[in-house]
Design an enzyme around this catalytic site. Structure first.
Site, mmCIF file in Angstrom:
data_model
loop_
_atom_site.group_PDB
_atom_site.id
_atom_site.type_symbol
_atom_site.label_atom_id
_atom_site.label_comp_id
_atom_site.label_asym_id
_atom_site.label_seq_id
_atom_site.Cartn_x
_atom_site.Cartn_y
_atom_site.Cartn_z
ATOM 1 N N ARG A 156 0.857 -1.182 0.000
ATOM 2 C CA ARG A 156 0.000 0.000 0.000
ATOM 3 C C ARG A 156 0.892 1.229 0.000
ATOM 4 O O ARG A 156 2.083 1.145 0.303
ATOM 5 C CB ARG A 156 -0.927 0.020 1.224
ATOM 6 C CG ARG A 156 -0.218 0.137 2.545
ATOM 7 C CD ARG A 156 -1.158 0.018 3.729
ATOM 8 N NE ARG A 156 -0.460 0.282 4.979
ATOM 9 C CZ ARG A 156 -0.354 1.458 5.549
ATOM 10 N NH1 ARG A 156 -0.897 2.528 4.949
ATOM 11 N NH2 ARG A 156 0.283 1.629 6.681
ATOM 12 N N ARG B 167 -1.531 11.069 3.242
ATOM 13 C CA ARG B 167 -2.069 11.867 4.354
ATOM 14 C C ARG B 167 -2.631 13.159 3.777
ATOM 15 O O ARG B 167 -1.912 13.909 3.123
ATOM 16 C CB ARG B 167 -0.980 12.186 5.375
ATOM 17 C CG ARG B 167 -0.405 10.945 6.047
ATOM 18 C CD ARG B 167 0.580 11.344 7.121
ATOM 19 N NE ARG B 167 1.298 10.204 7.638
ATOM 20 C CZ ARG B 167 2.334 10.279 8.456
ATOM 21 N NH1 ARG B 167 2.764 11.466 8.843
ATOM 22 N NH2 ARG B 167 2.934 9.190 8.886
ATOM 23 N N ARG C 38 20.715 -7.070 0.897
ATOM 24 C CA ARG C 38 21.248 -5.872 0.276
ATOM 25 C C ARG C 38 22.104 -5.171 1.318
ATOM 26 O O ARG C 38 21.830 -5.240 2.525
ATOM 27 C CB ARG C 38 20.122 -4.943 -0.189
ATOM 28 C CG ARG C 38 19.363 -5.458 -1.387
ATOM 29 C CD ARG C 38 20.169 -5.378 -2.664
ATOM 30 N NE ARG C 38 20.380 -3.984 -3.084
ATOM 31 C CZ ARG C 38 21.262 -3.626 -4.016
ATOM 32 N NH1 ARG C 38 22.029 -4.530 -4.597
ATOM 33 N NH2 ARG C 38 21.385 -2.358 -4.357
ATOM 34 N N ARG D 100 20.376 8.944 -0.318
ATOM 35 C CA ARG D 100 20.074 10.066 0.565
ATOM 36 C C ARG D 100 21.351 10.683 1.108
ATOM 37 O O ARG D 100 22.423 10.059 1.100
ATOM 38 C CB ARG D 100 19.164 9.646 1.713
ATOM 39 C CG ARG D 100 19.667 8.506 2.582
ATOM 40 C CD ARG D 100 18.626 8.170 3.638
ATOM 41 N NE ARG D 100 18.996 7.026 4.463
ATOM 42 C CZ ARG D 100 18.317 6.623 5.521
ATOM 43 N NH1 ARG D 100 17.228 7.268 5.907
ATOM 44 N NH2 ARG D 100 18.713 5.578 6.227
ATOM 45 N N GLU E 111 24.675 8.146 1.420
ATOM 46 C CA GLU E 111 24.341 6.732 1.608
ATOM 47 C C GLU E 111 24.067 6.078 0.251
ATOM 48 O O GLU E 111 23.200 6.517 -0.496
ATOM 49 C CB GLU E 111 23.116 6.589 2.508
ATOM 50 C CG GLU E 111 22.769 5.161 2.858
ATOM 51 C CD GLU E 111 21.638 5.078 3.872
ATOM 52 O OE1 GLU E 111 20.616 4.419 3.576
ATOM 53 O OE2 GLU E 111 21.760 5.696 4.962
ATOM 54 N N TYR F 116 13.630 -7.352 8.677
ATOM 55 C CA TYR F 116 13.933 -5.941 8.865
ATOM 56 C C TYR F 116 13.142 -5.501 10.092
ATOM 57 O O TYR F 116 11.914 -5.641 10.115
ATOM 58 C CB TYR F 116 13.530 -5.109 7.644
ATOM 59 C CG TYR F 116 13.770 -3.633 7.872
ATOM 60 C CD1 TYR F 116 15.032 -3.088 7.665
ATOM 61 C CD2 TYR F 116 12.758 -2.812 8.340
ATOM 62 C CE1 TYR F 116 15.279 -1.738 7.903
ATOM 63 C CE2 TYR F 116 12.987 -1.467 8.574
ATOM 64 C CZ TYR F 116 14.244 -0.945 8.354
ATOM 65 O OH TYR F 116 14.483 0.380 8.606
ATOM 66 N N ASP G 262 12.472 -2.447 13.108
ATOM 67 C CA ASP G 262 12.716 -1.146 13.708
ATOM 68 C C ASP G 262 13.281 -1.334 15.108
ATOM 69 O O ASP G 262 13.144 -2.402 15.723
ATOM 70 C CB ASP G 262 11.415 -0.345 13.776
ATOM 71 C CG ASP G 262 10.953 0.137 12.408
ATOM 72 O OD1 ASP G 262 11.826 0.369 11.546
ATOM 73 O OD2 ASP G 262 9.734 0.273 12.204
#
Length: 370
Positions: free
Chosen positions: A173, A177, A250, A281, A301, A349, A351
């Site tokens: 998805r 906002r 990766r 970035r 990066e 992955y 957080d």
């Protein structure tokens, strides 16, 4: 009787939380890490008073109050709000996709106008019933403008292949906002530790023996002999000598520069979404802590392939690798003397808040059993 109850392989966030809770439970622990510093990927280097995120930007955010209270019991967090920018062909756009972004793209000023524009662009791809790849999925979700300017190039750089060759499930998805709010995260709490992440990991590892520059695989037999059990936070395929094959990752590489200017880009993170720009970035570290130093430190990066001598960052969670992971998990289940935890051992992955929560859950399960 062995010298330690636990050998903890990896002094990153998961291993550090486990070590702290194990020590509280009266366990004798030895933490080892192959790097020359603790903290794993959240380690910070001090340059001219600027806490440089050595392994990429880390912003702590969570909707889990227990986790937020836990980390704040070791270090106070500031009020940093992640509001990255995206640069495409010299123009800047706000992230996440919000009313500021839609105004920058199309000049629309109301949520109704923005919704209508997005729907108009999506309709051009309504004929795609079942997206065959990431490109089709993204076009069906957001239309051409957002996809081509802000998603396509960045995603292709991250994964090292064309979006038409990537599976559709990578983008399930695309959150829109319809407010003028540049706060990237919806979580109730976010910030950066005052003084950098080393304050947190040093507090977690206080009073625990830590050996750095220690490669577990180079000294495996003698290290295993020291403890009754092992907490392993490294790559699960390496632990089992790659007997089921090598899991894909990766990697990233960083070009960090100390500049004799007070401010380089005016924001902590600016993404570069063109495929032709090789980096994804630029991070300006002083802005994570509202720094007023006369100089600044920036990091370019770059996404990179994974191989010998490189750090694994992002798992490639396709069908082939997930099937391989299942076989490794079956091997892990048979090792009652080893506990596997953290993003590499679980091939996920994660957080930082999820990492802390998972470590605390493991500790409750492990240290409350009779």
């Amino acid at each position: 009787m062995k010298k330690y109850d636990y050998l903890i392989v990896g002094a990153g966030l998961f291993g550090s939380v486990f070590a702290h809770e194990a020590r509280k439970a009266g366990k004798r622990c030895l933490v080892i890490d192959k790097r020359n510093h603790p903290g794993g990927n959240i380690y910070c280097e001090d340059t001219d008073g600027i806490h440089v995120h050595k392994y990429g930007a880390h912003i702590f955010h969570t909707d889990n109050k227990e986790v937020w209270d836990y980390v704040n019991s070791f270090v106070e967090f500031n009020r940093f709000t992640n509001s990255p920018l995206a640069c495409f062909e010299g123009k800047l756009y706000n992230l996440p996709f919000n009313m500021n972004t839609f105004y920058q793209l199309w000049g629309v000023k109301t949520p109704a106008e923005a919704r209508a524009k997005i729907e108009e662009q999506r309709q051009a791809y309504a004929h795609i019933a079942e997206p065959a790849n990431l490109e089709e999925q993204a076009l069906k979700l957001c239309g051409k403008d957002i996809y081509h300017r802000l998603i396509k190039g960045y995603t292709e750089k991250q994964w090292g292949r064309s979006a038409s060759e990537l599976p559709a499930f990578i983008i399930r998805r695309i959150p829109f906002r319809f407010t003028f709010d540049n706060n990237y995260f919806n979580d109730a709490w976010q910030g950066i530790p005052k003084g950098g992440y080393n304050v947190l990991t040093d507090a977690l590892l206080a009073d625990t023996e830590v050996r750095l520059n220690t490669d577990y695989f180079a000294h495996r037999e003698e290290l295993d002999a020291l403890a009754d059990k092992i907490l392993f936070t490294g790559c699960i395929d390496q632990f089992f000598d790659y007997r089921c094959g090598r899991l894909e990752y990766r990697s990233l590489r960083f070009d960090t520069r100390h500049l004799d200017v007070a401010d380089f880009q005016g924001n902590a993170v600016v993404n570069y979404t063109e495929r032709a720009v090789p980096y994804t970035r630029i991070i300006e570290h002083k802005h994570f802590e509202y720094g007023t130093q006369p100089t600044t430190v920036i990091t370019y990066e770059y996404p990179d392939s994974f191989g010998e001598g490189k750090e694994p960052y992002y798992p490639v969670n396709d069908a082939r690798n997930m099937e391989m992971l299942k076989r490794y998990q079956e091997l892990a289940a048979g090792r009652k003397d080893v506990v596997f935890g953290g993003r590499l051992a679980q091939y996920i992955y994660a957080d930082m808040d999820d990492t802390v929560a998972a470590a605390l859950q493991l500790c409750r399960k492990t240290f409350t059993q009779v």
